[in-house]
Scaffold this active site. Structure first.
Site, mmCIF file in Angstrom:
data_model
loop_
_atom_site.group_PDB
_atom_site.id
_atom_site.type_symbol
_atom_site.label_atom_id
_atom_site.label_comp_id
_atom_site.label_asym_id
_atom_site.label_seq_id
_atom_site.Cartn_x
_atom_site.Cartn_y
_atom_site.Cartn_z
ATOM 1 N N PRO A 99 -19.243 -32.270 28.564
ATOM 2 C CA PRO A 99 -18.352 -31.095 28.710
ATOM 3 C C PRO A 99 -18.219 -30.115 27.750
ATOM 4 O O PRO A 99 -18.009 -30.329 26.574
ATOM 5 C CB PRO A 99 -17.067 -31.436 29.374
ATOM 6 N N GLY A 103 -13.345 -30.195 23.247
ATOM 7 C CA GLY A 103 -13.355 -31.133 22.047
ATOM 8 C C GLY A 103 -14.188 -32.212 21.830
ATOM 9 O O GLY A 103 -14.063 -33.014 21.144
ATOM 10 N N LEU A 104 -15.252 -32.088 22.635
ATOM 11 C CA LEU A 104 -16.051 -33.413 22.627
ATOM 12 C C LEU A 104 -17.381 -33.129 21.597
ATOM 13 O O LEU A 104 -18.460 -33.884 21.863
ATOM 14 C CB LEU A 104 -16.586 -33.789 24.174
ATOM 15 N N GLY A 105 -17.427 -31.648 21.075
ATOM 16 C CA GLY A 105 -18.649 -31.764 20.168
ATOM 17 C C GLY A 105 -19.879 -31.332 21.058
ATOM 18 O O GLY A 105 -21.018 -31.474 20.484
ATOM 19 N N SER A 106 -19.744 -30.498 21.975
ATOM 20 C CA SER A 106 -20.846 -30.423 22.796
ATOM 21 C C SER A 106 -21.994 -29.518 22.069
ATOM 22 O O SER A 106 -23.292 -29.722 22.053
ATOM 23 C CB SER A 106 -20.706 -29.803 24.075
ATOM 24 N N ALA A 108 -22.375 -29.128 18.845
ATOM 25 C CA ALA A 108 -22.897 -29.844 17.572
ATOM 26 C C ALA A 108 -23.922 -30.694 18.227
ATOM 27 O O ALA A 108 -24.896 -31.168 17.584
ATOM 28 C CB ALA A 108 -21.881 -30.464 16.960
ATOM 29 N N ALA A 109 -23.625 -31.571 19.173
ATOM 30 C CA ALA A 109 -24.635 -32.574 19.717
ATOM 31 C C ALA A 109 -25.859 -31.914 20.431
ATOM 32 O O ALA A 109 -26.954 -32.462 19.992
ATOM 33 C CB ALA A 109 -23.643 -33.266 20.957
ATOM 34 N N ASP A 150 -17.417 -31.859 12.931
ATOM 35 C CA ASP A 150 -18.193 -32.214 14.427
ATOM 36 C C ASP A 150 -19.790 -32.617 13.868
ATOM 37 O O ASP A 150 -20.216 -33.340 14.432
ATOM 38 C CB ASP A 150 -18.161 -30.927 14.967
HETATM 39 O O1 PMV Z 1 -14.263 -28.551 18.386
HETATM 40 P P1 PMV Z 1 -13.091 -29.380 18.663
HETATM 41 O O2 PMV Z 1 -12.297 -28.963 19.786
HETATM 42 O O3 PMV Z 1 -13.409 -30.942 18.393
HETATM 43 O O4 PMV Z 1 -12.244 -29.005 17.282
HETATM 44 C C1 PMV Z 1 -12.719 -29.052 16.180
HETATM 45 C C2 PMV Z 1 -11.705 -29.270 15.405
HETATM 46 C C3 PMV Z 1 -10.818 -28.375 14.352
HETATM 47 O O5 PMV Z 1 -10.160 -29.095 13.311
HETATM 48 C C4 PMV Z 1 -9.607 -27.664 15.171
HETATM 49 C C5 PMV Z 1 -11.807 -27.383 13.745
HETATM 50 C C6 PMV Z 1 -12.618 -27.982 12.796
HETATM 51 O O6 PMV Z 1 -13.658 -26.964 12.468
HETATM 52 O O7 PMV Z 1 -12.723 -28.686 12.259
#
Ligand code: PMV
Length: 311
Positions: A99, A103-106, A108-109, A150
């Site tokens: 998704p 916050g699941l790193g889509s 970067a993945a 991430d």
């Molecule tokens: O992308 P997310 O939702 O996993 O957030 C990353 C984590 C933060 O600490 C909020 C931002 C970061 O760059 O580390």
């Protein structure tokens, strides 16, 4: 050249989101239940590179895509890293069931899957650190000022203890952790939450630095608890980390409702995970509890749950 495919997992942050941006340590783990996948197939010489992303109805020749497009940036950075830079004629297709903006790193993945596959396709070995560095360059387009957590956890594909400007440390897990991830269904772009927090931090640095320092200490203590398999301590730290995240203003009613529902259903600990304001929360559950906690999360409004085991 032969058809090549590679995948990269999603990720969740266990401890230390946001404070990690300010230089404190954080812990993150891959989530293998969701994946981004890339496939490269050869095209006739001279055709050039075509990028296809069916999930977002995107097809375009690389030469026509602007530099700030993350898919094109991933390809350009990957090709530049494969010395001598190959002249490629290929179709690069990327799909993902991670998704977006939860916050699941889509992001970067997707970049990691693309860069990995390009490296394999042109038979250029990219170390996990090199992969993480290339994906970090692409992450800056998504996020502006990412901490680097991430891209690191996803490129290495294993639990990490991460601190900005420090070499990556692997996080060993003394006893497997079962986590239920609950999705509020609310998209929350990381750059917005991080930018808003930055403004509040700048207005009152002493107060926010105190909270970030406490979060950093929790992440360091949680590392020890995870390495020695002490579930009660981990659960306690999750509750404290969530309370601090509420204090810095990145939780939301929906996240708080899911965290409470998980605890009421018997989870040992729970907290939001990632940027906040929406996206996902995580609950640490004991043996045989995952189904009932997942059910409770759905009843409290979660649109999706994922059960994952760490270690
Ligand atoms: O992308 P997310 O939702 O996993 O957030 C990353 C984590 C933060 O600490 C909020 C931002 C970061 O760059 O580390």
């Amino acid at each position: 050249m032969a058809i090549t495919t590679a995948s990269a997992p999603g990720k969740i942050i266990l401890f230390g989101e946001h404070s990690v941006v300010y230089g404190y340590p954080a812990l993150a783990v891959p989530v293998n239940e969701v994946q981004a996948t890339c496939r490269i197939e050869p095209l006739p010489a001279g055709t050039g590179v075509v990028i296809v992303a069916p999930d977002i109805n995107f097809t375009a020749a690389l030469s026509t895509i602007p530099g700030n497009n993350p898919l094109a940036a991933a390809v350009r950075h990957a090709l530049a890293a494969c010395v001598p830079s190959p002249m490629l004629s290929a179709r690069i297709t990327v799909t993902s069931n991670i998704p977006i903006a939860r916050g699941l790193g889509s992001g970067a993945a997707i970049s990691t899957a693309m860069v990995k596959t390009i490296g394999a396709y042109v038979e250029h070995t990219l170390s996990p650190q090199k992969l993480a560095d290339i994906v970090f360059a692409v992450e800056k387009i998504h996020h502006g000022t990412p901490s680097g957590i991430d891209n690191t956890v996803i490129a290495f594909g294993q639990p990490v203890f991460f601190q900005r400007s420090h070499p990556i440390e692997r996080l060993s897990v003394g006893r497997p952790l079962t986590l239920v991830i609950g999705d509020t269904g609310i998209k929350s772009p990381t750059y917005k939450v991080v930018g808003d927090l930055r403004r509040r931090h700048n207005a009152n640095p002493a107060r926010y630095n105190g909270w970030f320092q406490s979060m950093g200490r929790l992440a360091a203590d949680a590392r020890q608890a995870i390495e020695s398999g002490q579930l009660d301590r981990i659960a306690d730290y999750m509750g404290r980390n969530h309370a601090l995240l509420q204090q810095i203003g990145v939780s939301s009613n929906e996240l708080d409702r899911l965290v409470s529902a998980a605890i009421e259903a018997g989870a040992r600990g729970a907290k939001l995970s990632g940027a906040g304001w929406g996206g996902n929360m995580i609950a640490l559950v004991g043996d045989g509890q995952a189904d009932s906690v997942a059910r409770a999360l759905h009843q409290a409004g979660a649109v999706q749950t994922i059960v994952t085991t760490v270690g």
